[in-house]
Design an enzyme around this catalytic site. Structure first.
Site, short mmCIF file in Angstrom:
data_model
loop_
_atom_site.label_atom_id
_atom_site.label_comp_id
_atom_site.label_asym_id
_atom_site.label_seq_id
_atom_site.Cartn_x
_atom_site.Cartn_y
_atom_site.Cartn_z
N LYS A 1 0.83 -1.22 0.00
CA LYS A 1 0.00 0.00 0.00
C LYS A 1 0.86 1.26 0.00
O LYS A 1 0.62 2.18 -0.76
CB LYS A 1 -0.90 0.06 1.24
N THR A 52 3.91 1.62 -0.94
CA THR A 52 4.63 1.71 -2.21
C THR A 52 3.72 2.30 -3.29
O THR A 52 4.12 3.21 -4.03
CB THR A 52 5.12 0.30 -2.62
N ARG A 102 1.70 7.60 7.03
CA ARG A 102 1.95 7.43 8.47
C ARG A 102 3.44 7.42 8.80
O ARG A 102 4.26 7.11 7.95
CB ARG A 102 1.34 6.10 8.94
N LYS A 113 8.65 -6.22 10.21
CA LYS A 113 7.95 -5.72 9.04
C LYS A 113 8.85 -4.98 8.06
O LYS A 113 8.61 -4.97 6.86
CB LYS A 113 6.81 -4.79 9.48
N ALA A 131 -3.57 -0.10 13.62
CA ALA A 131 -4.81 -0.22 12.85
C ALA A 131 -5.77 -1.24 13.46
O ALA A 131 -6.78 -1.57 12.88
CB ALA A 131 -4.49 -0.59 11.41
N PHE A 147 -3.52 -1.95 7.17
CA PHE A 147 -4.13 -3.26 6.91
C PHE A 147 -5.04 -3.23 5.68
O PHE A 147 -4.87 -2.41 4.80
CB PHE A 147 -4.87 -3.78 8.15
N PHE A 203 4.69 -7.79 -9.02
CA PHE A 203 6.00 -8.29 -8.59
C PHE A 203 6.67 -8.86 -9.82
O PHE A 203 5.99 -9.39 -10.70
CB PHE A 203 5.83 -9.39 -7.52
N TRP A 211 6.83 0.00 -8.00
CA TRP A 211 7.98 -0.49 -7.23
C TRP A 211 9.21 -0.56 -8.15
O TRP A 211 10.29 -0.11 -7.78
CB TRP A 211 7.64 -1.87 -6.66
P1 ADP Z 1 2.17 -2.06 3.05
O1 ADP Z 1 2.08 -0.57 3.04
O2 ADP Z 1 0.97 -2.70 2.39
O3 ADP Z 1 2.50 -2.65 4.36
P2 ADP Z 1 4.69 -1.63 1.71
O4 ADP Z 1 4.41 -0.71 0.60
O5 ADP Z 1 5.30 -1.06 2.95
O6 ADP Z 1 3.39 -2.46 2.08
O7 ADP Z 1 5.60 -2.80 1.13
C1 ADP Z 1 6.09 -3.83 1.94
C2 ADP Z 1 7.39 -4.37 1.37
O8 ADP Z 1 7.12 -5.00 0.12
C3 ADP Z 1 8.43 -3.29 1.08
O9 ADP Z 1 9.67 -3.73 1.52
C4 ADP Z 1 8.42 -3.13 -0.42
O10 ADP Z 1 9.70 -2.83 -0.93
C5 ADP Z 1 7.98 -4.50 -0.89
N1 ADP Z 1 7.21 -4.39 -2.15
C6 ADP Z 1 6.06 -3.69 -2.34
N2 ADP Z 1 5.65 -3.80 -3.61
C7 ADP Z 1 6.55 -4.59 -4.25
C8 ADP Z 1 6.68 -5.09 -5.58
N3 ADP Z 1 5.79 -4.79 -6.53
N4 ADP Z 1 7.73 -5.88 -5.87
C9 ADP Z 1 8.64 -6.20 -4.91
N5 ADP Z 1 8.59 -5.77 -3.64
C10 ADP Z 1 7.54 -4.97 -3.30
#
Ligand code: ADP
Length: 559
Positions: A74, A76, A97, A108, A276, A304, A384, A412
């Site tokens: 989210k 990202t 946040r 995390k 959350a 979440f 991904f 990403w």
């Molecule tokens: P959330 O906000 O849903 O908890 P984040 O955006 O913080 O998720 O992403 C969690 C982890 O996943 C981060 O380390 C990010 O680099 C990785 N990530 C997110 N999207 C991708 C993607 N498309 N490909 C590879 N890694 C990703």
């Protein structure tokens, strides 16, 4: 296999612009900023006041399917979408946040986005940033110390020391402090009693700071926080203790939003980060409002999945004036949908369109939830590099067949460029469809009916059951005049039900309310469905094991 750089490697290889230049893009001058070095600033109180008369931009809420260990992204997508709007020539900002050190050192990872969609300086934001969490910790613990001193000095308020609900706080995962005994050692060392620590982001003060509209409102809310019950079993508040002024004083800087930038120099406000589950999981009202006064498009997120974060954004935060979103982005990953379709985490690398199709039911439920709030939306497939073409096409087809607007999102990997399709679709629906936003329930409904509405409409539950304790609490809370507050559900994030093992779209289930907790300063009643950890523990191999700093002070291993 392509070499994938870590988040911190990408962040450290990026060049930031001075924050003054970023501020200029949104019409702010030097005087509007309180600088924390070259790349971070708080917005001054005068500026926040001045902004109130500005027109409000459109707020876009980013939420997701039920999270799985496979990750959703989210943050990202939030960052990448902000960048994409800017690439399309729109004046956009992101509002996110603040990370907590508990999950950062634990499991995390950071909360500053990922890949080429990150906010900077990521090391600072993930570590001590501008000290907001320290101020909240201090205010929380000042109150705890004042309560114990009140007992020590004669207990005029007749507080029942077995019914003190205010706990101490620390912004770390430290399970050894969950339950403690304090005041041992004889009369001069205080009154012995049971106590415990919560992680700072679970402190009601965090929720209060995030829902307060200004400093005055912050003080009023702090005064209303319930700290204990007296021997007549009546609530005792911070105002009874007379210390809301001192607590507000400790928070007077923390209440100001922090301005930073994304890798692509989009202005970003990072401020406040409540849990959350036990809290509402959204950044501060002050920050979101400020962003909406500074930009035409504000991309913000809630913790979440849509059953928790978005529900609370829409039923709690959005009751504050000016915070209504105009559209929602529902982030889904093929990996997570495959897990919802029954694939084990270790098998996610294998193409499996059948499991993806089965797991689609989870996304579908969240789509229906957002529709029931009357909001237009787009599903963002957070791609991904391991997702196969076949899988991407299957998911797109499933969405198209169900009439669900969908955009493949590659932020990403590509930054804002990878979010152009998503941003374009959002601009279209913002043009074409007017949001008919409605909260799901009226505040005047009895507590049980509000909980039932959420359980049935958002989770898809058949019915709600209450423990004897919860039933009694509901009667007590209504008699204390707390019946008209919104509900903050504390439920597992992994399932639509209250059983984390039920993935996909469970049906024929009951939600059990075990206990309620008043957060009167924040202005909601927490309904707990299972055990909610308010002081997490560290995992077997904490993220801290990989962290280091080089001789020049550069962070290493921060994801
Ligand atoms: P959330 O906000 O849903 O908890 P984040 O955006 O913080 O998720 O992403 C969690 C982890 O996943 C981060 O380390 C990010 O680099 C990785 N990530 C997110 N999207 C991708 C993607 N498309 N490909 C590879 N890694 C990703």
């Amino acid at each position: 296999k392509p070499v994938v750089k870590s988040d911190i490697e990408i962040a450290q290889a990026s060049t930031m612009k001075p924050i003054k230049e970023i501020a200029e893009k949104i019409g702010l001058q030097d005087d509007d900023l309180e600088l924390f070095g070259k790349y971070k600033a708080k917005l001054s109180s005068e500026t926040l006041k001045k902004l109130r008369t500005n027109e409000s931009g459109k707020i876009i809420l980013v939420t997701s399917i039920n999270p799985t260990p496979a990750g959703e992204g989210k943050s990202t997508v939030t960052v990448g979408l902000g960048d994409a709007f800017n690439r399309l020539g729109k004046k956009a900002m992101v509002a996110m946040r603040e990370p907590s050190l508990g999950p950062t050192m634990g499991i995390k990872g950071g909360a500053t986005g990922g890949g080429y969609s990150q906010v900077l300086p990521m090391e600072d934001i993930n570590l001590h940033f501008t000290g907001d969490l320290h101020a909240i910790t201090t205010a929380n613990n000042a109150l705890a110390a004042l309560i114990d001193n009140h007992l020590q000095q004669g207990n005029q308020l007749n507080i029942d020391q077995r019914r003190i609900v205010w706990k101490r706080a620390l912004d770390l995962n430290d399970r050894a402090l969950r339950k403690i005994v304090i005041g041992l050692g004889g009369p001069v060392q205080g009154v012995p009693r049971e106590d415990g620590f919560d992680i700072t982001v679970a402190s009601e003060i965090m929720a209060v700071l995030c829902l307060a509209s200004d400093l005055k409102n912050l003080k009023e809310r702090l005064g209303k926080m319930v700290i204990a019950y007296n021997y007549e079993k009546q609530p005792v508040t911070v105002a009874d203790l007379g210390v809301e002024g001192a607590l507000t004083l400790l928070l007077k800087e923390a209440v100001k939003p922090n301005l930073v930038q994304t890798i692509e120099h989009t202005p970003a406000i990072i401020h406040g980060g409540p849990f959350a589950n036990i809290a509402h999981g959204c950044n501060s009202v002050i920050a979101t409002t400020a962003a909406s006064k500074l930009a035409d498009y504000v991309v913000t997120e809630a913790g979440f999945g849509a059953d928790l974060g978005a529900e609370k954004f829409l039923n709690i935060k959005a009751r504050t004036e000016g915070i209504d979103p105009e559209a929602v982005v529902i982030v889904a990953t093929i990996r997570a949908l495959k897990m919802h379709g029954g694939v084990a985490k270790t098998e996610l690398g294998r193409e499996d369109t059948e499991a993806l199709t089965a797991g689609f039911s989870n996304l579908k439920k969240h789509v229906e939830t957002i529709e029931s709030f009357g909001l237009p939306y787009v599903v963002a497939i957070n791609r991904f590099i391991s997702d196969s073409e076949n899988e991407v096409n299957t998911l797109k087809d499933l969405c198209n067949q169900a009439g669900i607007p969908v955009a493949l999102t590659e932020v990403w990997e590509k930054g804002g460029e990878g979010g152009i399709e998503l941003a374009g679709k959002l601009l279209e629906i913002l043009e074409d469809k007017e949001a008919q936003f409605n909260h799901l329930y009226e505040l005047s409904l009895p507590i049980e009916e509000k909980i039932q509405t959420i359980a049935q409409k958002v989770y898809g539950a058949d019915k709600v059951e209450y423990s004897t304790k919860a039933k009694k609490q509901i009667r007590d809370f209504e008699s204390f005049g707390w019946g008209c507050l919104p509900i903050c559900m504390a439920k597992t994030q992994y399932s639509l039900s209250d059983d984390p093992a039920k993935l996909g779209r469970p049906s024929n289930f009951t939600i059990t309310i075990r206990e309620l907790k008043p957060s009167i300063g924040a202005g909601f009643i927490v309904a707990l469905t299972g055990d909610v950890m308010t002081m997490p523990g560290l995992p077997k191999a904490p993220a801290a094991m990989n962290m280091d700093v080089d001789d020049d002070g550069n962070a290493l291993g921060l994801f």
